[in-house]
Design a protein around this motif. Sequence first.
Motif, short mmCIF file in Angstrom:
data_model
loop_
_atom_site.label_atom_id
_atom_site.label_comp_id
_atom_site.label_asym_id
_atom_site.label_seq_id
_atom_site.Cartn_x
_atom_site.Cartn_y
_atom_site.Cartn_z
N PHE A 7 -14.25 15.72 30.83
CA PHE A 7 -13.64 14.93 29.76
C PHE A 7 -14.57 14.66 28.58
O PHE A 7 -14.09 14.49 27.45
CB PHE A 7 -13.17 13.57 30.32
CG PHE A 7 -12.27 13.67 31.50
CD1 PHE A 7 -10.98 14.17 31.36
CD2 PHE A 7 -12.69 13.28 32.76
CE1 PHE A 7 -10.13 14.26 32.45
CE2 PHE A 7 -11.86 13.37 33.86
CZ PHE A 7 -10.57 13.86 33.71
N VAL A 8 -15.87 14.60 28.79
CA VAL A 8 -16.82 14.13 27.77
C VAL A 8 -17.82 15.22 27.42
O VAL A 8 -18.43 15.84 28.29
CB VAL A 8 -17.58 12.88 28.26
CG1 VAL A 8 -18.56 12.41 27.18
CG2 VAL A 8 -16.59 11.77 28.62
N TYR B 26 -14.25 12.83 23.61
CA TYR B 26 -13.65 12.46 24.89
C TYR B 26 -12.22 12.96 24.91
O TYR B 26 -11.42 12.63 24.03
CB TYR B 26 -13.69 10.94 25.07
CG TYR B 26 -12.92 10.43 26.27
CD1 TYR B 26 -13.26 10.83 27.57
CD2 TYR B 26 -11.84 9.55 26.10
CE1 TYR B 26 -12.55 10.36 28.66
CE2 TYR B 26 -11.13 9.08 27.19
CZ TYR B 26 -11.48 9.49 28.47
OH TYR B 26 -10.78 9.04 29.56
N THR C 298 -7.62 13.81 21.89
CA THR C 298 -9.08 13.88 21.80
C THR C 298 -9.59 12.73 20.94
O THR C 298 -9.06 12.47 19.86
CB THR C 298 -9.53 15.21 21.16
OG1 THR C 298 -9.05 16.31 21.93
CG2 THR C 298 -11.05 15.28 21.09
#
Length: 392
Positions: free
Chosen positions: A320-321, A353, A360
């Motif tokens: 995710f990051v 993220y 996003t």
Amino acid sequence: MKKIITSSVLLAAAVSASAAPLVTIGDQLDLFFKGAVIGKWDSNITYTSNKDKQLNDYSSVFRLGAEADYGRNSKFKANVKFYEDLTRYADKKQFNSNLAHVAANVSYTEANYSVKGVFSFDQCFQNTSTTMEANQNGDLVRFNNWLAGAEGTYDFSEKLFGELGVNWHRTEYLGDWSDLYADNDVYSVPVSLLYKVTQKISVGLTYQYRYTEFSGGQDTYKTLYGTERDDHFGGVTVRGDILPKLNVSAYAGITYRDIKDAAESDDETTFALRATLSYELTEKIGLFATGKRDFGNGASRQSSVDTGCEVGANYMMNQFVMFTTSFAYTYTDYMAGYDREDDEFIARIGVSYKPNKFLTLGANYRYLDNSSSVASASYMQHLVDISVSVKY
């Protein structure tokens, strides 16, 4: 080989193309909605060197757009994007703008040849290091950027292949500053003959002819720097996976510039380079570096030799990051008739993220320092942006 165009990436938060389409038509066409809200703080909006005239402000950008993808199961593929940025400043209302952007890519692939085409149009309301008068006056410059090109690749044998391209780039100044700054059209024709040393590495020779034509602007600059330029480049090209985790795409050679009808400019020859390297350090960390050297053109027809590099890293903390950081340096040496040298430093850091395939979130910081031998061309800027982007 493509014309070198240097630009600063102010906004991050690109959305993955894996998002589900809003509408699917048949087996080939997908339509997406794209939107974003971006908040920014800019410490020096107009790039002025005079601290008493520096303008800083908060702004919001509302982005509305659409994207079309064609050719999911076809040899012919096309992608078209359109969006409009509505920028609104908290205090400096004179910098409010509505700016349209269009980008299109098409390709067709057969077993032994392929053809690609690109087109883009961007409305801009910003300054550069060569719009000195507008920078010092506290104004922003309006201009349009047009870009179109096509490239074909043909395999003569299993080992030998050739590439031929045709490109056009136009910068068109609008509004109050169009009487001072000159429009320019740049046409280039690159030709390469490459040999596959291995399945992953190709080397060969490249030649490019580039023609630049100026129009409009102040007559004084027309007399000093002329209206036409011919550039001839010849050199060596290398591409491929040099090492298991190291990918390189580079050309290097000599460029000769012939400046026509200029009272204060001479013909020049310089070493030319364009290189991009990427290295997968670990599964989560990717490193990248670029290098460049080529002739450049200023808003007032100035000719220059631009030499620069950028190094950076991407770190994917999890699915995710992602964190990104880079540092770039460019040295600009203006040619005869304009006694000026610039050292430009840009440092960036950002994080994105992506909790799902539709959304996003991003945050970025950029520091820019342009140190010039001409005091009025030196400036610094801090830029912060926070964004939320949607693709559906």
